[in-house]
Design an enzyme around this catalytic site. Structure first.
Site, PDB file in Angstrom:
ATOM      1  N   THR A  67      69.156  29.380 -19.832  1.00 40.40           N
ATOM      2  CA  THR A  67      69.973  28.201 -19.535  1.00 40.40           C
ATOM      3  C   THR A  67      70.292  28.079 -18.053  1.00 40.40           C
ATOM      4  O   THR A  67      70.664  27.008 -17.574  1.00 40.40           O
ATOM      5  CB  THR A  67      71.278  28.253 -20.354  1.00 40.40           C
ATOM      6  OG1 THR A  67      71.973  27.012 -20.242  1.00 40.40           O
ATOM      7  CG2 THR A  67      72.189  29.388 -19.885  1.00 40.40           C
ATOM      8  N   LYS A  68      70.126  29.173 -17.295  1.00 35.58           N
ATOM      9  CA  LYS A  68      70.470  29.159 -15.874  1.00 35.58           C
ATOM     10  C   LYS A  68      69.520  28.300 -15.044  1.00 35.58           C
ATOM     11  O   LYS A  68      69.837  27.961 -13.899  1.00 35.58           O
ATOM     12  CB  LYS A  68      70.510  30.585 -15.328  1.00 35.58           C
ATOM     13  CG  LYS A  68      71.572  31.465 -15.976  1.00 35.58           C
ATOM     14  CD  LYS A  68      72.979  30.948 -15.733  1.00 35.58           C
ATOM     15  CE  LYS A  68      74.026  31.936 -16.239  1.00 35.58           C
ATOM     16  NZ  LYS A  68      75.407  31.485 -15.959  1.00 35.58           N
ATOM     17  N   ASP A  69      68.365  27.942 -15.605  1.00 33.79           N
ATOM     18  CA  ASP A  69      67.479  27.004 -14.905  1.00 33.79           C
ATOM     19  C   ASP A  69      68.231  25.718 -14.566  1.00 33.79           C
ATOM     20  O   ASP A  69      68.018  25.103 -13.515  1.00 33.79           O
ATOM     21  CB  ASP A  69      66.272  26.641 -15.776  1.00 33.79           C
ATOM     22  CG  ASP A  69      65.226  27.730 -15.825  1.00 33.79           C
ATOM     23  OD1 ASP A  69      65.454  28.816 -15.258  1.00 33.79           O
ATOM     24  OD2 ASP A  69      64.176  27.504 -16.454  1.00 33.79           O
TER      25      ASP A  69
END
Length: 349
Positions: free
Chosen positions: A47-49
């Protein structure tokens, strides 16, 4: 009909629009319907993208980033990988201060993506000069033409999920979601997603329950309940990317209804169970979020009308040296207490 496939100009165009997957076997004895928002489908496998791309593009719009700029960040691994990936495409240098709690898989991946990595001791206080927070600040001060992302205290962390994750979940569930369960580390994912979902639900006169997942050894649940930082809550734990030993401003505690704490061992086994029951190869923190579901179910949180979305933050490939490694599990004493049989591998000579 199959959707027509086109050409993606670069990997950054693949960020977001991750699938919602119904959970079937693992939740078959729990009332309600359960769905995983599987962020492992992002090109950087987490999710850090979303925040890496959003924060960097906002900095570009404000002309903070220039040619040759070095991006510096504190990370347990996933944000670092995403920043390194975005930096490659956009032409920036990437320097990362990483917690020693991060798996060797994550550290090797960061190096493979061209990042300069400083591994810092995990079990020190946040203000210790050896902590990855302080090391990142020092690197920023010493590096000309650099920016410090500072995800724990960056409002753009929340904004990224308000603009992407929240709308995706609302659309994928046709607005029928009743519960959001998400691990809380920096707090950006749960806070931004919750803000959007609550705004939309209130427009139609309903309320969505937002439940954060915290780790034993972390201060977040106690702070949520008392508004006080209790340092006595802090002790070493193994789960990466979950919980904190400080209070990040990227967490909107007011929008979270409550926290559920989980321990290392249960989270590890639950991650393996997700893979074996649903065929979803999810990470350690996904196991923590799933464990919270089971604990909440025992407390009567759900009923037959519940439609529960559980965010699975990253892909299981990040944890091959940890929760998916039998030797590591044995070293932690996890196999001893739950008597989980190891998969058999037979070598033909």
């Amino acid at each position: 009909m199959k959707q027509k496939l086109g050409i993606t100009q670069n990997v950054l165009e693949l960020i977001g629009n991750t699938p919602m997957i119904r959970l079937n076997k693992i939740t078959e004895n729990i009332e309600g319907e359960f769905f995983s928002k599987f962020e492992g489908y992002n090109p950087g496998h987490s999710t850090k993208d979303r925040i890496a791309l959003h924060i960097i593009e906002q900095a570009e719009k404000q002309e903070i980033l220039k040619k040759g700029t070095t991006i510096i960040e504190t990370t347990s691994g996933n944000t670092g990988f995403s920043l390194a990936m975005v930096s490659i495409i956009k032409g920036y240098e990437c320097v990362l201060a990483v917690s020693s709690k991060s798996s060797l898989d994550k550290i090797d991946m960061l190096k493979a993506m061209g990042a300069k990595v400083y591994v810092c001791p995990a079990h020190v206080k946040a203000d210790d000069p050896r902590s990855y927070y302080q090391v990142a600040k020092k690197l920023h001060a010493e590096t000309a033409n650099s920016i410090y992302i500072n995800q724990y205290f960056n409002k753009l962390n929340i904004d990224a999920h308000y603009e992407t994750t929240g709308p995706e979940i609302w659309e994928q569930t046709n607005g029928e979601i009743t519960h959001l369960i998400a691990a809380s580390g920096t707090g950006g994912t749960i806070s931004g997603t919750a803000k959007y979902l609550k705004e939309q639900s209130q427009k139609i006169g309903k309320n969505i329950k937002i439940i954060g997942v915290d780790a034993y050894g972390s201060v977040l649940q106690k702070f949520h309940e008392t508004k006080e930082l209790d340092l006595n809550e802090i002790y070493p734990y193994r789960i990466e990317g979950l919980g904190k030993n400080l209070i990040p401003t990227a967490t909107d505690f007011d929008i979270i209804d409550k926290f559920e704490k989980v321990n290392d061992e249960n989270a590890a086994h639950r991650a393996r169970e997700i893979a074996l029951t649903e065929g979803i190869f999810a990470g350690y923190t996904s196991g923590a979020a799933m464990q919270a579901v089971f604990q909440l179910a025992k407390k009567g949180e759900f009923n037959k009308d519940s439609k529960v979305v559980v965010i699975f933050p990253d892909h299981g490939s990040r944890y091959m040296s940890k929760v998916y490694n039998d030797n590591w599990m044995q070293e932690q004493g996890f196999f001893d207490t739950q008597k989980i049989a190891q998969a058999e591998v037979e070598f033909i000579k």
